[in-house]
Scaffold this active site. Structure first.
Site, PDB file in Angstrom:
ATOM      1  N   LYS A 224     -12.652 115.346  -2.551  1.00  0.00           N
ATOM      2  CA  LYS A 224     -14.061 115.008  -2.355  1.00  0.00           C
ATOM      3  C   LYS A 224     -14.241 113.706  -1.592  1.00  0.00           C
ATOM      4  O   LYS A 224     -13.322 112.894  -1.484  1.00  0.00           O
ATOM      5  CB  LYS A 224     -14.794 115.001  -3.704  1.00  0.00           C
ATOM      6  N   ARG A 259      -9.857 121.288 -11.541  1.00  0.00           N
ATOM      7  CA  ARG A 259     -10.236 122.202 -10.451  1.00  0.00           C
ATOM      8  C   ARG A 259      -9.753 121.594  -9.141  1.00  0.00           C
ATOM      9  O   ARG A 259     -10.282 120.576  -8.705  1.00  0.00           O
ATOM     10  CB  ARG A 259     -11.759 122.386 -10.450  1.00  0.00           C
TER      11      ARG A 259
HETATM   12  C1  PT1 Z   1     -16.839 120.938  -9.476  1.00  0.00           C
HETATM   13  C2  PT1 Z   1     -17.174 121.761  -8.363  1.00  0.00           C
HETATM   14  C3  PT1 Z   1     -17.456 123.132  -8.632  1.00  0.00           C
HETATM   15  N1  PT1 Z   1     -17.212 121.296  -7.084  1.00  0.00           N
HETATM   16  C4  PT1 Z   1     -17.074 122.763 -10.909  1.00  0.00           C
HETATM   17  N2  PT1 Z   1     -17.393 123.601  -9.912  1.00  0.00           N
HETATM   18  C5  PT1 Z   1     -17.550 122.122  -6.091  1.00  0.00           C
HETATM   19  N3  PT1 Z   1     -17.021 123.241 -12.189  1.00  0.00           N
HETATM   20  C6  PT1 Z   1     -17.839 123.468  -6.361  1.00  0.00           C
HETATM   21  C7  PT1 Z   1     -17.788 115.781  -1.628  1.00  0.00           C
HETATM   22  O1  PT1 Z   1     -18.303 114.744  -2.074  1.00  0.00           O
HETATM   23  O2  PT1 Z   1     -16.576 119.658  -9.333  1.00  0.00           O
HETATM   24  N4  PT1 Z   1     -16.803 121.457 -10.711  1.00  0.00           N
HETATM   25  N5  PT1 Z   1     -17.785 123.951  -7.603  1.00  0.00           N
HETATM   26  C8  PT1 Z   1     -17.584 121.595  -4.678  1.00  0.00           C
HETATM   27  N6  PT1 Z   1     -18.592 120.602  -4.511  1.00  0.00           N
HETATM   28  C9  PT1 Z   1     -18.424 119.450  -3.757  1.00  0.00           C
HETATM   29  C10 PT1 Z   1     -19.164 118.309  -4.084  1.00  0.00           C
HETATM   30  C11 PT1 Z   1     -17.498 119.399  -2.736  1.00  0.00           C
HETATM   31  C12 PT1 Z   1     -18.966 117.134  -3.402  1.00  0.00           C
HETATM   32  C13 PT1 Z   1     -17.305 118.224  -2.015  1.00  0.00           C
HETATM   33  C14 PT1 Z   1     -18.026 117.074  -2.356  1.00  0.00           C
HETATM   34  O3  PT1 Z   1     -17.047 115.803  -0.646  1.00  0.00           O
END
Ligand code: PT1
Length: 279
Positions: A224, A259
């Site tokens: 992230k 994850r």
């Molecule tokens: C997570 C999650 C998810 N993240 C769960 N499911 C994502 N349970 C999708 C960035 O800042 O943490 N937990 N499903 C993906 N979401 C992101 C959010 C991807 C922020 C990238 C960022 O780069």
């Protein structure tokens, strides 16, 4: 709130006496060069199998990106992406979670073989609570402030870890009212979902506080952008070291489910960590 003294010991049939890895299987256009739907599905199944072989306990399949700035997709589009991937990977015997916020997708995914519902909106969507309860499968409840398109604009908390814990406690309560028992629930603070760098770091430093909810605790920090903010690494695929560091910091606080994109790297790091702790 009743506060269990011990962290949760199992989730979705997995004992939590060792850390569990959830491999990320995105079936979204931005995760694969534009080779069309069939190629995208085939590629996702291949990546999922490799993650399973590398030691993933759960494969998390998602057909809608919820990362900052992402646009929603239609239910039909989401279904056409995820159902064939669930069918393809489920036949290998992998435990599958469906990463969705939509009731219709939850129902179809479980019918196709998914064994966990992972919802970044913690079952607040229309019909989602009811759909999840009726499937009977375990659920992951994640915290998000705002909506993906705008959530990074100006996130505000009194105290991020406490506010998020209180939100998750209320969602657990709502689940229990709908007939989803606490042992069937995992909680996730939602790193990067309506959080500044400081908020993300406060959460990561205080992951242990989520155990008082009495549910398995999930961390999704993999690749992230907070890692880019700290390290300057612009290429998400080069963020495995920072991702592993976040996982180990969380493991030191008893977090049970991770994850991640980099399954083999995370598994190796957690195995070394566990071996040291066991000595
Ligand atoms: C997570 C999650 C998810 N993240 C769960 N499911 C994502 N349970 C999708 C960035 O800042 O943490 N937990 N499903 C993906 N979401 C992101 C959010 C991807 C922020 C990238 C960022 O780069």
């Amino acid at each position: 709130m009743t506060e269990p003294a011990q962290p949760a010991s199992s989730f979705a049939g997995l004992s939590l006496d060792k850390p569990r890895i959830m491999g990320i299987v995105n079936v979204t256009p931005d995760s694969f060069s534009d080779g069309g739907e069939a190629l995208r599905v085939e590629d996702a199944v291949t990546r999922g199998r490799a993650m399973h072989d590398a030691g993933a306990d759960i494969l998390d399949i998602g057909g809608e990106s919820t990362r900052p700035g992402a646009d929603p997709v239609s239910v039909d589009e989401e279904l056409s992406r995820i159902v064939p991937v669930i069918e393809g990977l489920g036949s290998d015997g992998a435990l599958i979670s469906i990463d969705t916020r939509r009731a219709a997708v939850m129902r179809e995914a479980v019918a196709a073989g998914a064994g966990i519902i992972n919802d970044v909106t913690a079952l607040t969507g229309e019909g989602a609570m009811d759909a999840a309860a009726h499937t009977g499968v375990p659920v992951m409840l994640m915290h998000m402030q705002g909506e993906p398109q705008t959530m990074q604009a100006n996130p505000t908390y009194d105290d991020a870890p406490t506010d998020i814990r209180n939100y998750l406690a209320a969602r657990i309560e709502a689940c229990e009212q709908a007939g989803i028992k606490r042992e069937r629930i995992a909680v996730d603070p939602g790193i990067g979902f309506g959080k500044t760098l400081d908020h993300n770091l406060q959460i990561l430093a205080r992951m242990d506080e989520f155990h008082m909810l009495g549910c398995a605790v999930v961390l999704g920090a993999s690749r992230k952008s907070f890692i880019a903010r700290i390290s300057g690494e612009a290429d998400a695929q080069a963020r495995a070291p920072g991702s592993v560091a976040a996982a180990l910091a969380a493991r030191a606080q008893g977090v049970q489910i991770f994850r991640v994109h980099d399954v083999a790297e995370t598994r190796q790091a957690l195995d070394v960590w566990e071996a040291i702790q066991a000595t």
